[in-house]
Design a protein around this motif. Structure first.
Motif, PDB file in Angstrom:
ATOM      1  N   UNK A 557       0.836  -1.205   0.000  1.00 53.04           N
ATOM      2  CA  UNK A 557       0.000   0.000   0.000  1.00 53.04           C
ATOM      3  C   UNK A 557       0.862   1.241   0.000  1.00 53.04           C
ATOM      4  N   UNK A 558       1.869   1.210   0.864  1.00 52.29           N
ATOM      5  CA  UNK A 558       2.739   2.386   0.976  1.00 52.29           C
ATOM      6  C   UNK A 558       3.413   2.627  -0.362  1.00 52.29           C
ATOM      7  N   UNK A 560       2.317   1.865  -3.300  1.00 50.30           N
ATOM      8  CA  UNK A 560       1.347   2.428  -4.236  1.00 50.30           C
ATOM      9  C   UNK A 560       1.172   3.925  -3.983  1.00 50.30           C
ATOM     10  N   UNK A 561       1.077   4.265  -2.689  1.00 44.71           N
ATOM     11  CA  UNK A 561       0.904   5.688  -2.373  1.00 44.71           C
ATOM     12  C   UNK A 561       2.110   6.494  -2.798  1.00 44.71           C
ATOM     13  N   UNK A 564       2.296   7.031  -6.410  1.00 46.22           N
ATOM     14  CA  UNK A 564       1.366   8.078  -6.782  1.00 46.22           C
ATOM     15  C   UNK A 564       1.974   9.458  -6.526  1.00 46.22           C
ATOM     16  N   UNK A 565       2.545   9.607  -5.331  1.00 43.46           N
ATOM     17  CA  UNK A 565       3.174  10.887  -4.986  1.00 43.46           C
ATOM     18  C   UNK A 565       4.313  11.190  -5.918  1.00 43.46           C
ATOM     19  N   UNK A 568       3.061  12.555  -9.015  1.00 45.21           N
ATOM     20  CA  UNK A 568       2.684  13.952  -8.832  1.00 45.21           C
ATOM     21  C   UNK A 568       3.898  14.860  -8.813  1.00 45.21           C
TER      22      UNK A 568
ATOM     23  N   UNK B  18      -3.499  -3.299  -5.243  1.00 44.71           N
ATOM     24  CA  UNK B  18      -3.355  -2.074  -4.474  1.00 44.71           C
ATOM     25  C   UNK B  18      -3.956  -0.898  -5.198  1.00 44.71           C
ATOM     26  N   UNK B  19      -4.298   0.129  -4.442  1.00 46.74           N
ATOM     27  CA  UNK B  19      -4.852   1.341  -5.041  1.00 46.74           C
ATOM     28  C   UNK B  19      -3.769   2.390  -5.136  1.00 46.74           C
ATOM     29  N   UNK B  20      -3.657   3.017  -6.268  1.00 47.21           N
ATOM     30  CA  UNK B  20      -2.608   4.009  -6.416  1.00 47.21           C
ATOM     31  C   UNK B  20      -3.114   5.418  -6.331  1.00 47.21           C
ATOM     32  N   UNK B  21      -4.417   5.565  -6.364  1.00 47.02           N
ATOM     33  CA  UNK B  21      -4.888   6.938  -6.487  1.00 47.02           C
ATOM     34  C   UNK B  21      -5.130   7.661  -5.178  1.00 47.02           C
ATOM     35  N   UNK B  22      -4.527   7.121  -4.101  1.00 41.05           N
ATOM     36  CA  UNK B  22      -4.885   7.764  -2.837  1.00 41.05           C
ATOM     37  C   UNK B  22      -3.716   8.439  -2.166  1.00 41.05           C
ATOM     38  N   UNK B  23      -4.062   9.359  -1.337  1.00 45.87           N
ATOM     39  CA  UNK B  23      -3.046  10.168  -0.687  1.00 45.87           C
ATOM     40  C   UNK B  23      -2.386   9.395   0.451  1.00 45.87           C
ATOM     41  N   UNK B  24      -1.107   9.660   0.649  1.00 47.52           N
ATOM     42  CA  UNK B  24      -0.433   8.976   1.745  1.00 47.52           C
ATOM     43  C   UNK B  24      -0.823   9.587   3.079  1.00 47.52           C
ATOM     44  N   UNK B  26      -3.686   9.501   4.203  1.00 45.34           N
ATOM     45  CA  UNK B  26      -4.735   8.652   4.759  1.00 45.34           C
ATOM     46  C   UNK B  26      -4.343   7.204   4.537  1.00 45.34           C
ATOM     47  N   UNK B  27      -3.384   6.698   5.294  1.00 47.27           N
ATOM     48  CA  UNK B  27      -2.880   5.349   5.012  1.00 47.27           C
ATOM     49  C   UNK B  27      -3.944   4.273   5.136  1.00 47.27           C
ATOM     50  N   UNK B  30      -5.866   3.104   1.854  1.00 43.00           N
ATOM     51  CA  UNK B  30      -5.329   2.069   0.980  1.00 43.00           C
ATOM     52  C   UNK B  30      -5.781   0.694   1.438  1.00 43.00           C
ATOM     53  N   UNK B 309      -9.252  12.207  -4.986  1.00 40.64           N
ATOM     54  CA  UNK B 309      -7.969  11.653  -5.398  1.00 40.64           C
ATOM     55  C   UNK B 309      -7.207  12.609  -6.295  1.00 40.64           C
ATOM     56  N   UNK B 310      -7.903  13.486  -7.012  1.00 42.51           N
ATOM     57  CA  UNK B 310      -7.213  14.397  -7.924  1.00 42.51           C
ATOM     58  C   UNK B 310      -8.077  15.615  -8.193  1.00 42.51           C
TER      59      UNK B 310
END
Lengths: 720, 393
Positions: A557-558, A560-561, A564-565, A568, B18-24, B26-27, B30, B309-310
């Motif tokens: 999960x980390x 993936x996050x 994503x970052x 960005x 896993x989901x990639x579109x989420x902010x870290x 808010x762990x 995921x 997410x965006x």
């Protein structure tokens, strides 16, 4: 637009001064401290007020003045009143009415001619100072630059968001890879576990045999004491040796015989002792003789009574002869106290009381009994008492006395003869009779007893014989006792032996074989089994740990996050780069649009200033300026300071001309100071020429400048 | 014929992805999202049981090879056991063979098709045949549908992963044509691979059920499976049943002449709490500067109760860009320059970006962006400059 005049009532240090300007080039000469800067500032700030603080001169409420200008054929006036400018402001080309811009483009000081940056720095920044709106771009461009630098990093090893994200991602990747390599082991672990389970089963089989052996061995160990006892008992049994067994019937019979013999013996003894007793009564007389006199003796007690009566009669007769008469007999009833009973009762009562204090209730019972006894004793019991009967008369007394006496003595003689016949001592009639009676009884009794004695003897003899016969088998009575004891002991031992044998057998062992039937087992199987089990346990733990993928999932999960970052951050970096690029393009364009005009004009001005000696060139590829002199080309590095001043002046004037479109006057603050005389003249001529296209006000404190200016047509000279 | 039965058709489960579109920031989000994929499948199993389905077919991509773990497989196997009726699975391009899969076997009610076509009949249901074939590897060049031939006297359901009428795919995923699917004796093609559900044909039925839980904004809307009822040998009902836990939503908000509050109220009406939202702002107004200079996604997430997410900013500032672009001042030049670049095409934009040596190191990422995404970057850059210039005035 052309400035006509400026009339200052009060501004800075100036009071009530007026100045007039020509449409072309006006040179205003005044010594230092004559207010040149103040006047310039007045003009500038009236035309294009600046909100800047800390201006020179500082603004006062008392400031006042007018500025008159001509635009499109019309004259207008601006008034400065209390820091505010009233009146119609002149229309100026787009952007030029920005205070900062205006000041930087349309005002020049000598130091501006030192600043090469305008031309050397393909210098976007400096270009901006010459471009409308240009000065707002640097901060915006700077943010864009900052954005891409922080996201991507200025240099390859600079810190940046992407760099730190990348490093975090790669360490998580390592963690994930590590986890995955663990995960991949799942199948391997499963196979190993199967192998170990098979081995465990095999060991289990082996171990069962071992366990059985150990079990038997343990049982044997716990029965060792039994074996010992067994062997001791067997030895004891053997030690008993040979003996004749006494059966229960034998024992019973023996007992029976013994008791009969003893009974017979007892009887005989009893008989003998009775006989002895009886013989005592014989008092030494011969039994047979006594028996012969038995009949006679039998009559004696009765005759004795008669004798006693006779005696009494005699006494009576004798006393009647001597004594008076008596009254009738009386039967009295008297109560006699029983002293013993009373004493006993008292004792009991006291004892009871004492004991009662110590031990109730028996004591109380005793007390009660005692009390009752006391009472009864006190009451006594009845006794009847006979008194003697009345007397009789004494006449026939003597004859009677004689008869009686005769009777009595006959009896006395008979008794005496018997006594002497029997050889017994005489002690008196009563005693003698009693004695004879006793003897007679004794003799009879002994007679009777004889039979019994004989019989008893016979019995005894019989019993003894039987006993003897019986015990012969056992070598006598002691023998029998010994045998009996042996028999009993043997039975006891046998019983114990049987018990032990039973215990040993039921434990599964052979009582006759006092050694352990199995070898002591080694423990190797169970030790190995322990190891195998432990290994299986460890493997299962590992397999479960693999199934517990919480850590791995968190890492994924980390990642993936972070990915994503990172995306960005890369995009932010791209946006920053693009923004800078766009800004540069815009500057390029604006500069290229402005530039050709500017360069052409600057070229013209330079030529004018240098009498055609120098021309301005630009390399469109590099945007750097260079000077041409004939065939000679001098790059910036090769300019002398004077030449540089001329070039810069030309360029800046050209820029002002282009931007202001000739409608905005240029105010110069003694810019010719750095020039030598020759150049001054050239410059003034050029300025005069340029002034045909836009109004120029030149303030100077330099006398030479003024002098040269006066010599040139088209230049208006004023004193300050 | 006269076959009568009912089954569930699903595909592209991607369990564990896993989901990639989420902010870290808010762990837990995921974790929640990964769990939602499992829960969606759980609901599909519940559906099969409650609707009395006779069997289930899964047309590939049950897993995601980059995230598969024994725990995932174990959980899947447990759900299949709970299904408690026949289940037919064919492998797709995301179903890797792992060393340990034999240690976690599927329950006995599950049959996984091999790499050659198989045909299976079920006890208790006459006139039914289930055909299927799996991918041999993560890419499959064979045209799998053309390898299937169903019995004419049975209702044939074919289960396989394939790419129908694909255009320009980089790798092969059993590419085939829709025409390949008729005349093969198959009555219902239960296929998988495309994540947006589609019924490509009804004669025969060719159905992509889509994936069961959206994982990014391009997978927006409801996700689930198809419940198919066959009566008298013909499909009498084809019903989509949504089973997703989280919905992705793509909305567009116009800022022209409005305040932030207005915009937020409109947003509230368009989304439901718990959804994942991508907001595209359009229009002209004062909000342009505020949106560009600050990252509003966190604030919007809180206010709407969703996960934003965006945020895409396609707004322009209150200045009249068109007229300004004609002007001769800096702002005008910037706008014009930006527009020119935006219109100059993908290669030109990439060239500008990759001119920077650091950016060039991440070439792969930039090259993977779509044309629209690249243009958006340029527009963002232009807007940022203009806003910055306006702000400094």
């Amino acid at each position: 637009m052309r400035i006509r005049s400026a009339s200052i009532r009060s501004f800075g240090g100036i009071r009530d001064r007026s100045y007039r300007f020509s449409d072309g080039l006006t040179v205003l000469h005044g010594p230092n401290e004559s207010g040149k800067t103040t006047v310039m500032e007045f003009i500038r700030s009236t035309l294009v007020p600046s909100p800047k603080r800390n201006q020179y001169p500082s603004r006062e409420k008392t400031d006042s003045g007018t500025l008159t200008y001509e635009q499109d054929g019309e004259e207008r006036t601006l008034r400065l009143v209390q820091k505010n400018v009233e009146g119609e402001r002149p229309a100026m080309p787009t952007g030029t009415d920005d205070p900062v811009l205006y000041r930087s483009v349309f005002a020049m000081t000598p130091s501006d001619l030192d600043d090469e940056k305008v031309v050397t720095e393909g210098g976007v920044r400096s270009r901006f100072l010459t471009v409308p709106g240009g000065d707002s771009l640097p901060p915006a461009r700077a943010s864009a630059e900052e954005m891409w630098e922080s996201s991507l990093g200025r240099r390859s090893n600079s810190r940046s968001k992407v760099l730190s994200l990348d490093s975090e991602i790669s360490s998580i990747d390592a963690g994930i890879a590590e986890s995955r390599s663990q995960v991949d082991r799942y199948g391997e672990l499963d196979r190993r576990r199967s192998e170990l389970c098979d081995e465990l089963e095999r060991l289990n089989g082996e171990s069962k045999a071992d366990i059985e052996a150990k079990r038997i061995h343990d049982i044997y160990e716990s029965n060792v004491s039994n074996y010992d006892r067994l062997s001791r008992l067997q030895k004891e049994r053997a030690d008993l040796g040979e003996f004749v067994t006494v059966s229960p019937e034998d024992e019973a019979r023996y007992g029976d015989l013994v008791s009969r013999a003893s009974a017979a013996e007892n009887e005989l003894e009893q008989l003998n002792s009775r006989r002895q007793e009886e013989e005592r009564d014989l008092r030494g007389a011969d039994r047979r003789k006594v028996a012969a006199r038995s009949k006679a003796i039998e009559t004696f007690p009765g005759r004795l009574q008669a004798y006693k009566e006779d005696s009494r009669t005699l006494r009576g007769l004798e006393s009647r002869q001597r004594a008076p008469k008596r009254s009738a007999p009386v039967t009295e009833v008297r109560r006699v106290r029983s002293m013993p009973v009373m004493v006993l009762g008292l004792i009991l009562a006291v004892a009871g009381l004492v004991l009662g204090v110590m031990y109730t209730p028996y004591a109380l019972a005793l007390t009660a009994v005692g009390a009752v006894a006391v009472v009864l004793g006190a009451r006594g019991h009845e006794v009847r008492v006979h008194s003697p009967s009345p007397d009789t008369d004494d006449d026939g007394t003597d004859a009677e006395i004689g008869a009686v006496r005769r009777r009595m003595s006959a009896f006395e003689d008979e008794v005496a003869s018997v006594m002497s016949d029997l050889g017994l001592e005489s002690y008196g009639m009563e005693d003698d009779v009693e004695c004879l009676t006793k003897a007679r009884d004794a003799a009879a009794s002994i007679e009777r007893m004889e039979r019994h004695v004989l019989r008893a003897r016979a019995d005894k003899g019989d019993a003894d014989t039987k006993l003897l016969q019986f015990t012969q088998r056992f070598s006598g009575k002691e023998g029998f006792q010994r045998s009996l004891e042996s028999t009993r002991r043997a039975a006891d031992i046998d019983r114990q032996i049987a018990e032990l044998r039973g215990a040993i057998s039921s434990a599964g062992l052979d009582p006759d074989v006092p050694v352990c039937p199995v070898e002591r087992p080694t423990d190797s199987s169970s030790a190995r089994m322990g190891d195998v089990r432990q290994e299986i346990g460890t493997i299962e733990e590992k397999m479960n740990a693999i199934l517990d993928t919480e850590d791995l999932e968190r890492m994924m999960d980390r990642k993936a996050q972070l990915s994503n970052e990172r995306g960005r951050a890369l995009e932010d970096g791209a946006v920053g780069l693009l923004a800078c690029s766009i800004a540069d393009d815009a500057c390029e364009e604006i500069y290229s649009q402005v530039q050709p005009g500017v360069i052409a004009t600057a070229d013209r001005f330079l030529s004018m200033m240098t009498d055609g000696r120098y021309r301005l060139d630009t390399d469109p590829r590099s945007k750097d300026l260079s000077i041409r002199s004939g065939d000679e080309v001098k790059g910036i590095g090769e300019w002398s300071s004077g030449l540089r001043a001329q070039v810069l002046l030309s360029v800046k004037l050209a820029v002002a001309r282009e931007m202001g479109e000739g409608r905005v006057p240029v105010i110069l603050d003694d810019v010719l100071l750095p020039f030598d005389s020759g150049r001054k003249e050239g410059a003034l001529r050029a300025l005069a020429g340029l002034a045909g296209e836009m109004q120029i006000l030149l303030f100077t404190c330099d006398a030479e400048t003024r002098a040269i200016a006066e010599t040139i047509d088209g230049i208006t000279v004023r004193d300050m | 014929m006269g076959a009568h039965f009912r089954f569930v058709h699903c595909a592209d489960l991607h369990l564990g992805s896993r989901f990639k579109g989420v902010s870290s920031k808010d762990p837990e989000a995921g974790e929640r999202m990964t769990e939602s994929v499992f829960q969606s499948f759980s609901r599909i199993v519940d559906l099969a049981k409650s609707e009395g389905a006779d069997f289930m077919v899964i047309a590939g991509d049950a897993f995601d090879e980059s995230t598969i773990t024994p725990a995932t497989r174990h959980r899947f196997a447990s759900e299949l056991a709970r299904l408690d009726r026949p289940c037919f699975i064919s492998r797709g391009n995301h179903d890797p063979h792992t060393d340990w899969e034999s240690s976690i076997p599927y329950p006995p009610n599950v049959h996984e098709f091999g790499t050659e076509p198989e045909y299976i009949e079920l006890d208790g249901i006459d006139g039914l045949e289930i055909a299927g074939v799996s991918f041999a590897d993560w890419h499959e060049e064979r045209n799998l549908p053309s390898m299937i031939q169903g019995s004419p006297d049975r209702f044939t359901v074919a289960v396989l992963h394939c790419d129908v009428d694909s255009v320009g795919a980089q790798y092969d995923y059993s590419p085939c044509r829709l025409s390949d699917m008729s005349g093969r004796g198959v009555d219902y093609w239960a296929i998988g691979h495309i994540h947006r559900r589609a019924v490509l044909s009804e004669n025969p039925y060719v159905v992509y059920p889509g994936n069961i839980q959206g994982r990014k904004i391009t997978e927006d809307g409801e996700k689930g499976c198809y419940l198919v009822t066959v009566d008298g040998g013909r499909v009498s009902e084809l019903r989509f049943v949504p089973t997703q836990g989280i919905v992705w939503r793509d909305i567009c908000l116009d800022i022209t002449g409005r305040t932030m509050d207005d915009v937020i109220n409109e947003a509230r009406g368009a989304v439901r709490p718990g959804e994942i939202v991508r907001i595209t702002f359009t229009g002209t107004g004062e909000l342009d500067g505020a949106l560009r200079l600050n990252d509003s996604s966190e604030y919007l997430s809180k206010v709407l109760g969703c996960t934003v997410c965006e945020v895409i900013i396609e707004t322009s500032p209150s200045i009249d860009m068109d007229s300004r672009s004609g002007g001769s001042d800096m702002t005008a030049k910037v706008i014009a320059s930006g527009r020119r670049l935006a219109a100059s095409g993908r290669e030109a934009i990439l060239e500008r970006i990759l001119a920077n040596p650091i950016a060039a190191r991440h070439r792969d990422y930039y090259v993977s962006l779509t044309d629209e995404e690249l243009v958006r970057l340029v527009e963002r850059a232009t807007g940022m400059l203009v806003a910055g210039m306006g702000a400094s005035r």
